[in-house]
Motif scaffolding. Structure first.
Motif, short mmCIF file in Angstrom:
data_model
loop_
_atom_site.label_atom_id
_atom_site.label_comp_id
_atom_site.label_asym_id
_atom_site.label_seq_id
_atom_site.Cartn_x
_atom_site.Cartn_y
_atom_site.Cartn_z
N ALA A 81 -2.49 8.60 0.12
CA ALA A 81 -3.62 9.05 0.93
C ALA A 81 -4.29 7.81 1.51
O ALA A 81 -4.45 6.80 0.83
CB ALA A 81 -4.61 9.83 0.08
N ARG A 82 -4.65 7.90 2.79
CA ARG A 82 -5.38 6.81 3.45
C ARG A 82 -6.77 7.31 3.78
O ARG A 82 -6.94 8.38 4.34
CB ARG A 82 -4.67 6.36 4.74
N ARG A 83 -7.75 6.51 3.40
CA ARG A 83 -9.14 6.85 3.67
C ARG A 83 -9.79 5.73 4.47
O ARG A 83 -9.70 4.58 4.09
CB ARG A 83 -9.93 7.02 2.36
N GLN A 84 -10.41 6.11 5.57
CA GLN A 84 -11.12 5.13 6.39
C GLN A 84 -12.47 4.84 5.76
O GLN A 84 -13.26 5.75 5.52
CB GLN A 84 -11.31 5.68 7.81
N THR A 85 -12.73 3.59 5.45
CA THR A 85 -14.02 3.15 4.92
C THR A 85 -14.51 2.03 5.82
O THR A 85 -13.98 0.92 5.77
CB THR A 85 -13.88 2.64 3.47
N TRP A 86 -15.49 2.38 6.64
CA TRP A 86 -16.00 1.45 7.61
C TRP A 86 -14.87 0.99 8.51
O TRP A 86 -14.28 1.80 9.21
CB TRP A 86 -16.75 0.29 6.92
N LYS A 87 -14.49 -0.30 8.47
CA LYS A 87 -13.44 -0.79 9.36
C LYS A 87 -12.07 -0.86 8.70
O LYS A 87 -11.10 -1.24 9.33
CB LYS A 87 -13.81 -2.18 9.88
N GLU A 88 -12.00 -0.52 7.42
CA GLU A 88 -10.75 -0.68 6.69
C GLU A 88 -10.21 0.67 6.21
O GLU A 88 -10.98 1.59 5.92
CB GLU A 88 -10.95 -1.58 5.48
N LYS A 89 -8.89 0.73 6.11
CA LYS A 89 -8.24 1.90 5.53
C LYS A 89 -7.84 1.53 4.10
O LYS A 89 -7.19 0.52 3.89
CB LYS A 89 -7.00 2.29 6.33
N HIS A 90 -8.25 2.38 3.16
CA HIS A 90 -7.89 2.18 1.77
C HIS A 90 -6.81 3.18 1.40
O HIS A 90 -6.90 4.36 1.75
CB HIS A 90 -9.11 2.33 0.86
N ILE A 91 -5.82 2.72 0.68
CA ILE A 91 -4.69 3.55 0.32
C ILE A 91 -4.68 3.76 -1.19
O ILE A 91 -4.91 2.82 -1.96
CB ILE A 91 -3.36 2.89 0.76
N THR A 92 -4.42 5.01 -1.58
CA THR A 92 -4.26 5.37 -2.98
C THR A 92 -3.04 6.28 -3.11
O THR A 92 -2.61 6.88 -2.13
CB THR A 92 -5.49 6.10 -3.54
N LEU A 93 -2.53 6.38 -4.31
CA LEU A 93 -1.47 7.33 -4.58
C LEU A 93 -2.08 8.71 -4.78
O LEU A 93 -3.15 8.84 -5.37
CB LEU A 93 -0.70 6.96 -5.85
N THR A 94 -1.41 9.71 -4.31
CA THR A 94 -1.79 11.09 -4.62
C THR A 94 -1.18 11.43 -5.98
O THR A 94 -0.31 10.69 -6.48
CB THR A 94 -1.23 12.05 -3.56
N PRO A 95 -1.59 12.53 -6.58
CA PRO A 95 -0.93 12.93 -7.83
C PRO A 95 0.58 13.09 -7.65
O PRO A 95 1.37 12.71 -8.53
CB PRO A 95 -1.60 14.27 -8.16
#
Length: 146
Positions: A81-95
């Motif tokens: 999953a990619r989440r936009q936080t301000w100017k950056e995209k943060h990536i995490t694993l989904t279940p």
């Protein structure tokens, strides 16, 4: 044998071993429906999440241009999953991504370790020492060229 010839022989041998390993690794991961770069992304995201796309690109064995494409594909498959936080995209694993990684990682780690079964423990330690030395030398040369 002169220094240049020896250096070329070493480089070609190292490149051939790497290519053989990469090819065998790709075939092994294909059974799990992943490519080596996709596996690498899942492993790096798991180890460093949440991680920015820029940070992730710096940790991968693929070009930065490939990262966006690979992330898009993994996101479409529901693995990251990619989440936009301000100017950056943060990536995490989904279940689902965590489950996929946990299913394939132990076998992949065993597979990679088995590539060195032809060496004794002492030879493995010596190879690791020599590769670290080579990497250190290469880093020093890179920083002197910058």
């Amino acid at each position: 044998m002169n220094k240049t010839r020896m250096g070329l022989l070493l480089w070609f041998r190292l490149a051939r071993v790497y290519e053989q390993n990469l090819s065998r690794s790709a075939a092994h991961l294909k059974q799990a429906g992943l490519s080596p770069p996709q596996f690498d992304i899942l492993a790096q995201v798991h180890a460093h999440q949440p991680i920015t796309q820029k940070e992730l690109a710096g940790k991968l064995f693929v070009t930065k241009g490939s990262v966006t494409y690979l992330l898009k594909k993994l996101e479409e498959e529901g693995l990251v999953a990619r989440r936009q936080t301000w100017k950056e995209k943060h990536i995490t694993l989904t279940p689902q991504g965590l489950a996929a990684l946990e299913a394939v990682a132990p076998g992949q780690e065993d597979f990679q370790a088995a590539q060195f079964d032809g060496l004794t423990d002492a030879e493995k330690r010596e190879l690791l020492r020599l590769l670290r030395k080579l990497q250190k030398t290469t880093r020093q040369e890179e920083s002197s060229c910058s």
